[in-house]
Motif scaffolding. Structure first.
Motif, PDB file in Angstrom:
ATOM      1  N   ARG A  11       9.442 -22.978  -4.800  1.00 18.48           N
ATOM      2  CA  ARG A  11       9.751 -21.561  -4.941  1.00 18.48           C
ATOM      3  C   ARG A  11       9.249 -20.802  -3.715  1.00 18.48           C
ATOM      4  N   VAL A  12      10.123 -20.001  -3.126  1.00 15.49           N
ATOM      5  CA  VAL A  12       9.798 -19.236  -1.915  1.00 15.49           C
ATOM      6  C   VAL A  12      10.105 -17.764  -2.162  1.00 15.49           C
ATOM      7  N   LEU A  13       9.129 -16.902  -1.839  1.00 13.60           N
ATOM      8  CA  LEU A  13       9.331 -15.458  -1.937  1.00 13.60           C
ATOM      9  C   LEU A  13       9.408 -14.879  -0.538  1.00 13.60           C
ATOM     10  N   ASP A  14      10.529 -14.272  -0.217  1.00 10.30           N
ATOM     11  CA  ASP A  14      10.696 -13.609   1.076  1.00 10.30           C
ATOM     12  C   ASP A  14      10.050 -12.232   0.990  1.00 10.30           C
ATOM     13  N   THR A  15       8.954 -12.043   1.694  1.00  7.83           N
ATOM     14  CA  THR A  15       8.212 -10.782   1.601  1.00  7.83           C
ATOM     15  C   THR A  15       8.931  -9.630   2.287  1.00  7.83           C
ATOM     16  N   LYS A  16       9.957  -9.922   3.098  1.00  6.37           N
ATOM     17  CA  LYS A  16      10.701  -8.863   3.767  1.00  6.37           C
ATOM     18  C   LYS A  16      11.745  -8.223   2.852  1.00  6.37           C
TER      19      LYS A  16
END
Length: 226
Positions: free
Chosen positions: A69-74
């Motif tokens: 799982r990856v969260l793009d902080t942008k």
């Protein structure tokens, strides 16, 4: 979310958890750092895709051992991404051979040795249970692998580059040009100082009884987080 502290033991070894900047290394660290030195002498690594977070670490958070799982902080987008395409940059550790001035990727192989040690240590910690023991050598080795991991990321690289630029402006004279060669040199030269900062702190293992989020549930085991 409820978290449970598994155990808390103040320095059970009766030894000072410091390497004195690498002058007093435990045998376990000496052994794999010798393999790192051997890897540094070769020029057999051709990989251009360099993971700045070990895939063995990412795999522990994967529901299917293939994605994480990856969260793009942008942009706030939250999704699953393949391990091979996560925390990776092309030629991130590519340096120049001082002898023939040819670029090579042998640093990736050097870090691969440390990544193998990281995988072994994390496997022990993930299966931790009350009553289990952690050796002094394992604790000191954990500090080393964490020290190098903390400084091998793009964020750390940007931070060091900014410091170099600030020193140039403040001193009013040029300092050593910030290149990948310079960055990798700092990464290894400051390794034990970074490790000694970590080994002086308390190691805590926390267990999340709820495990992963339902939408990401699969084969990921519930267990301690480090």
């Amino acid at each position: 979310m409820a978290w449970k502290l598994i155990s808390s033991v103040p320095n059970p070894w009766g030894k000072i958890p410091m390497s004195a900047g690498g002058r007093s290394r435990v045998p376990q660290v000496k052994a794999y750092m010798a393999r790192v030195e051997e890897a540094a002498k070769r020029r057999d690594c051709v990989s251009r895709r360099h993971h700045y977070v070990p895939q063995s670490y990412l795999r522990a958070w994967s529901p299917d051992r293939k994605r994480v799982r990856v969260l793009d902080t942008k942009n706030g987008i939250d999704k699953l991404r393949g391990l091979r395409d996560t925390c990776v940059e092309e030629n991130f550790y590519r340096v120049t051979d001082p002898g023939n001035q040819q670029p090579h990727n042998q640093v990736e192989a050097m870090l691969g040795v440390i990544d193998d040690e990281t995988a072994t240590l994390l496997e022990k910690l993930r299966h931790w249970a009350p009553g289990d023991d952690l050796s002094f050598d394992d604790f000191m080795s954990l500090a080393v692998v964490m020290g190098i991991q903390r400084n091998r990321t793009p964020q750390s690289r940007r931070h060091i580059a900014s410091m170099s630029e600030w020193m140039t402006r403040r001193a009013g004279q040029p300092v050593q040009k910030f290149t990948t060669d310079y960055y990798v040199d700092l990464l290894f030269r400051g390794l034990y100082e970074a490790a000694d900062e970590i080994s002086r702190r308390q190691l805590e293992l926390w267990d999340d009884p709820k495990g992963v989020r339902p939408e990401y549930a699969g084969n990921t085991p519930r267990g301690p987080g480090v």
